[in-house]
Design an enzyme around this catalytic site. Structure first.
Site, PDB file in Angstrom:
ATOM      1  N   CYS A   2     -20.136 -64.435  23.317  1.00  0.00           N
ATOM      2  CA  CYS A   2     -20.719 -64.547  24.639  1.00  0.00           C
ATOM      3  C   CYS A   2     -20.469 -65.946  25.180  1.00  0.00           C
ATOM      4  O   CYS A   2     -20.615 -66.933  24.472  1.00  0.00           O
ATOM      5  CB  CYS A   2     -22.212 -64.273  24.675  1.00  0.00           C
ATOM      6  N   ARG A  27     -14.561 -65.823  24.246  1.00  0.00           N
ATOM      7  CA  ARG A  27     -15.781 -65.701  23.441  1.00  0.00           C
ATOM      8  C   ARG A  27     -16.320 -64.274  23.417  1.00  0.00           C
ATOM      9  O   ARG A  27     -17.197 -63.949  22.609  1.00  0.00           O
ATOM     10  CB  ARG A  27     -16.866 -66.622  24.008  1.00  0.00           C
ATOM     11  N   TRP A  73     -20.142 -60.368  24.448  1.00  0.00           N
ATOM     12  CA  TRP A  73     -19.700 -59.664  23.241  1.00  0.00           C
ATOM     13  C   TRP A  73     -20.964 -59.016  22.703  1.00  0.00           C
ATOM     14  O   TRP A  73     -21.860 -59.695  22.212  1.00  0.00           O
ATOM     15  CB  TRP A  73     -19.112 -60.651  22.233  1.00  0.00           C
ATOM     16  N   ASN A  99     -26.694 -66.253  24.754  1.00  0.00           N
ATOM     17  CA  ASN A  99     -25.694 -66.084  23.699  1.00  0.00           C
ATOM     18  C   ASN A  99     -26.440 -66.203  22.377  1.00  0.00           C
ATOM     19  O   ASN A  99     -27.027 -67.239  22.105  1.00  0.00           O
ATOM     20  CB  ASN A  99     -24.628 -67.183  23.850  1.00  0.00           C
ATOM     21  N   GLY A 100     -26.457 -65.132  21.591  1.00  0.00           N
ATOM     22  CA  GLY A 100     -27.169 -65.186  20.309  1.00  0.00           C
ATOM     23  C   GLY A 100     -27.903 -63.888  20.045  1.00  0.00           C
ATOM     24  O   GLY A 100     -27.604 -62.859  20.651  1.00  0.00           O
ATOM     25  N   GLU A 485      -3.073 -63.410   5.453  1.00  0.00           N
ATOM     26  CA  GLU A 485      -3.120 -63.845   6.854  1.00  0.00           C
ATOM     27  C   GLU A 485      -2.149 -63.024   7.713  1.00  0.00           C
ATOM     28  O   GLU A 485      -2.481 -62.646   8.837  1.00  0.00           O
ATOM     29  CB  GLU A 485      -2.805 -65.352   6.918  1.00  0.00           C
ATOM     30  N   LYS A 489      -3.282 -60.828  10.902  1.00  0.00           N
ATOM     31  CA  LYS A 489      -2.713 -60.983  12.243  1.00  0.00           C
ATOM     32  C   LYS A 489      -2.301 -59.626  12.791  1.00  0.00           C
ATOM     33  O   LYS A 489      -2.579 -59.296  13.941  1.00  0.00           O
ATOM     34  CB  LYS A 489      -1.480 -61.902  12.241  1.00  0.00           C
ATOM     35  N   GLU A 492      -5.444 -57.304  13.517  1.00  0.00           N
ATOM     36  CA  GLU A 492      -6.363 -57.680  14.598  1.00  0.00           C
ATOM     37  C   GLU A 492      -5.758 -57.511  15.987  1.00  0.00           C
ATOM     38  O   GLU A 492      -6.476 -57.237  16.928  1.00  0.00           O
ATOM     39  CB  GLU A 492      -7.002 -59.058  14.384  1.00  0.00           C
ATOM     40  N   HIS A 508      -1.122 -52.065  -9.243  1.00  0.00           N
ATOM     41  CA  HIS A 508      -2.463 -51.600  -9.609  1.00  0.00           C
ATOM     42  C   HIS A 508      -3.129 -50.843  -8.453  1.00  0.00           C
ATOM     43  O   HIS A 508      -4.344 -50.840  -8.345  1.00  0.00           O
ATOM     44  CB  HIS A 508      -3.323 -52.786 -10.050  1.00  0.00           C
ATOM     45  N   LYS A 607     -13.506 -64.872  19.652  1.00  0.00           N
ATOM     46  CA  LYS A 607     -12.918 -66.023  18.979  1.00  0.00           C
ATOM     47  C   LYS A 607     -13.968 -66.895  18.303  1.00  0.00           C
ATOM     48  O   LYS A 607     -13.721 -67.481  17.264  1.00  0.00           O
ATOM     49  CB  LYS A 607     -12.140 -66.861  19.992  1.00  0.00           C
TER      50      LYS A 607
HETATM   51  C1  G6P Z   1     -13.196 -65.076  14.403  1.00  0.00           C
HETATM   52  C2  G6P Z   1     -11.859 -65.340  15.058  1.00  0.00           C
HETATM   53  C3  G6P Z   1     -10.829 -65.748  13.993  1.00  0.00           C
HETATM   54  C4  G6P Z   1     -11.337 -66.909  13.181  1.00  0.00           C
HETATM   55  C5  G6P Z   1     -12.734 -66.661  12.605  1.00  0.00           C
HETATM   56  C6  G6P Z   1     -13.330 -67.935  12.030  1.00  0.00           C
HETATM   57  O1  G6P Z   1     -13.116 -63.948  13.611  1.00  0.00           O
HETATM   58  O2  G6P Z   1     -11.405 -64.208  15.761  1.00  0.00           O
HETATM   59  O3  G6P Z   1      -9.605 -66.085  14.610  1.00  0.00           O
HETATM   60  O4  G6P Z   1     -10.442 -67.177  12.132  1.00  0.00           O
HETATM   61  O5  G6P Z   1     -13.624 -66.202  13.619  1.00  0.00           O
HETATM   62  O6  G6P Z   1     -13.532 -68.839  13.084  1.00  0.00           O
HETATM   63  P1  G6P Z   1     -13.543 -70.396  12.969  1.00  0.00           P
HETATM   64  O7  G6P Z   1     -13.681 -70.883  14.375  1.00  0.00           O
HETATM   65  O8  G6P Z   1     -14.730 -70.756  12.121  1.00  0.00           O
HETATM   66  O9  G6P Z   1     -12.274 -70.837  12.336  1.00  0.00           O
END
Ligand code: G6P
Length: 612
Positions: A2, A27, A73, A99-100, A485, A489, A492, A508, A607
């Site tokens: 948010c 956000r 969000w 936000n929260g 990772e 990517k 997501e 396994h 994010k």
């Molecule tokens: C969310 C974002 C990711 C990020 C993660 C941790 O899931 O979409 O891209 O890696 O949070 O966020 P931070 O800001 O703590 O790296």
């Protein structure tokens, strides 16, 4: 999670709020809303993006020099027009953005219902605005006092802004665990979740601390009090953020811009911190705690998401180069599992945003247990940066695409520097090899630039595998976390189910899934385990899997067996993740684009995850 922005000043507020919301959209983006105060409260809310709100508002009354906006969000209540913020109190007197999460909202809601309040939305926010109204009305209080008393009853995380139509030219904001920044311009004042909507107008900000409530008047006056009514004197700080850094600058998407920025951002992370010719590396944040850091029995890294993957690579770096026992914890697990943390431990928190709620809570816990807390953060002035004893900024600049790219490689760069410093200080790296590693690290930006030149080839491979339903990513050693990772990517942003595995573990379980429809991305650059990875590729091919191999330039052996190869320049094993991550970012980007996905704002994600 948010985004909040609020304005009070001499300009028309609407365009400032809309532009601010667009900057905060990373956000959360499932619904958006705005309240303008101009004699009365005009509130407009719409499910969808900020653009949908703009279309909805077209032709309506948007006048006023005071307004607040919200991009959501969803936590409580599905994304729809009614659950969108601002939420307005029963009498129509107060409007609030939040936000929260208010954890005890259900108890508060029942109590308010008994007093005759009705609720139209499913949100905890509507409970909070009515709680403030009830306290204000029953005790005949000023808005700021009613907010303070209401927040004493609320349990949970919040950043809020509240307007009172009967007390215009004033806004009240408060924070607890969710970020809120106060911007001080010329005859205009702002509150926002971060500085991005503010920097166009001023570089002077105050970061609110947990439990603080700010009251802001039109005349530029403001006062910050704590929830116990004592006065706070937070310093005014200058932010160093340029507006261009938050634009796409000709790229189709933020994610693409951020991928392409990496030769620069990796260099920025190293700037002033390394000199191979003179044979040194240093981090200011380590200097002041060096004795304690070197005496640490153990390093525990904690993080979430992509930052957690960077932490996993750090485990390999620290143990290989500095021989310090290292553990990696998901912050969300660490905070609740009563971990054994000693005062002799060094805790490193990794976070792009510096606002992730779980990471913040994990370091607060470790701090209570007496450990030294070091932050590796991108968000300057963020909550995690302020909560740690010391730390280093990665200086990657604003990352706006929801899928993290340049922050990941900058985190790896910083962690590599840290491992080199620790290894050197502890006498674990012979001088010649140390200098060789320093020179190699300095050469990484140029090598990343060379990988970016192969983008057309990566796009072609993307076109060949874009219709897959599943994908497997394999790597070993330093490149096992890169496989995780790469899979993250892809899933997501393209919504293809993908899993990362240590290459040898494939036998396994995941091998059962392999058939001609399963692309298998193998990172095969490690010098140490090259032959073993080649055997893993053979095993995939024997089951008709399609292999996309990331190999070192000039590799002939894998070219003969893999379906596609992507070459990356030769580097030292500890630094291969800095290179092998790049093609995986591009592959995910192109596949997502070809599948028509919203690359910068993937569904359901946000994010900055400021709720647990
Ligand atoms: C969310 C974002 C990711 C990020 C993660 C941790 O899931 O979409 O891209 O890696 O949070 O966020 P931070 O800001 O703590 O790296």
């Amino acid at each position: 999670m948010c985004g909040i922005v609020a304005y009070i000043g001499e300009q028309e507020a609407y365009p400032i709020i809309i532009e601010g919301l667009k900057r905060l959209e990373y956000r959360g983006y499932d619904s958006a809303g705005i309240t303008l105060l101009n004699g009365k409260l005009n509130t407009y809310k719409k499910k969808g993006k900020v653009l949908d709100l703009e279309n909805f508002v077209a032709g309506k009354d948007i006048s006023g020099n005071q307004a607040m906006g919200h991009t959501r969000w969803a936590t409580h209540g599905k994304p729809n027009d009614i659950n969108a913020h601002p939420q307005v109190s029963n009498s129509g007197r107060l409007a609030l953005v939040h936000n929260g999460i208010i954890e005890n909202y259900s108890t508060l809601r029942s109590a308010l219902k008994k007093l005759g309040y009705t609720f139209h939305s499913d949100t905890d926010t509507e409970v909070l605005v009515n709680l403030i109204e009830e306290i204000q009305k029953s005790e005949n209080l000023q808005l700021e006092e009613a907010v303070r008393l209401a927040l004493q009853k609320a349990v949970g995380a919040y950043a809020i802004v509240v307007f009172d139509v009967e007390d215009p030219n004033k806004m009240v904001g408060a924070r607890n665990s969710s970020p809120l920044v106060f911007g001080i311009g010329d005859n205009e004042l702002f509150l926002a979740s971060d500085a991005s909507p503010i920097v166009k107008y001023t570089d002077k900000v105050i970061y609110l601390e947990d439990g603080e409530i700010i009251t802001i008047g039109l005349n530029g006056k403001y006062e910050i009090r704590r929830i116990d009514n004592t006065v706070s004197n937070n310093p005014v700080q200058q932010i160093d953020l340029k507006i261009e850094e938050m634009e796409k600058e000709g790229f189709e998407h933020f994610m693409l811009k951020e991928i392409y920025q990496q030769p620069i951002t990796i260099a920025e992370t190293m700037r002033g911190r390394i000199n191979a010719e003179e044979g040194w590396a240093k981090l200011g944040g380590m200097d002041q705690y060096m004795n304690r850091i070197l005496a640490a029995d153990r390093i525990i890294l904690t993080a979430c998401g992509t930052s957690w993957h960077a932490a996993l690579i750090a485990e390999y770096l620290f143990e290989e180069l500095a021989r310090i026992p290292t553990e990696v914890e998901y912050a969300s697990e660490m905070r609740y599992r009563n971990p054994i943390i000693k005062s002799s431990d060094l805790i490193i928190a990794l976070s792009q945003s510096g606002e992730t709620a779980d990471t913040l809570a994990a370091i607060k816990l470790a701090k209570q247990k007496g450990a030294l807390i070091y932050g590796i953060v991108n968000g300057v002035g963020s909550s995690i940066a302020r909560e740690t004893h010391s730390g280093s900024y990665i200086h990657a600049g604003p990352e706006i695409g929801v899928a993290s790219t340049k922050a990941f490689t900058s985190q790896l760069t910083l962690l590599s520097l840290m491992a080199l410093i620790l290894g050197h200080e502890k006498g674990m790296i012979p001088e010649g090899y140390y200098r060789q590693l320093l020179a190699e690290l300095e050469s990484i930006p140029g090598k990343v630039a060379r990988i970016l030149e192969t983008d057309d080839h990566i796009r072609y491979i993307a076109s060949e595998i874009k219709n897959a339903s599943n994908a497997l990513y394999l790597g070993r050693g330093f490149n096992f976390p890169v496989a995780l990772e790469g899979a993250l990517k892809l899933k997501e942003i393209s919504y293809i189910h993908a899993e990362g595995y240590p290459a040898a573990e494939m036998k396994h379980g995941p091998i059962a899934l392999i058939d001609m429809y399963m692309p298998v991305v193998v990172i095969a650059t490690n010098k140490n385990s090259y032959d073993k990875v080649v055997s893993n590729i053979e095993e995939v091919k024997a089951r008709k899997g399609m292999v996309i191999a990331i190999v070192t330039e000039g590799d002939k052996r894998i070219r003969e067996i893999a379906d596609f190869v992507i070459e990356i320049p030769m580097t030292e094993d500890p630094f291969t993740p800095l290179l092998s991550a790049i093609p995986l970012q591009l592959l995910a980007y192109h596949i997502a684009l070809m599948r028509g996905c919203n690359v910068d704002q993937p569904r359901n994600l946000a994010k900055s995850v400021t709720v647990e």
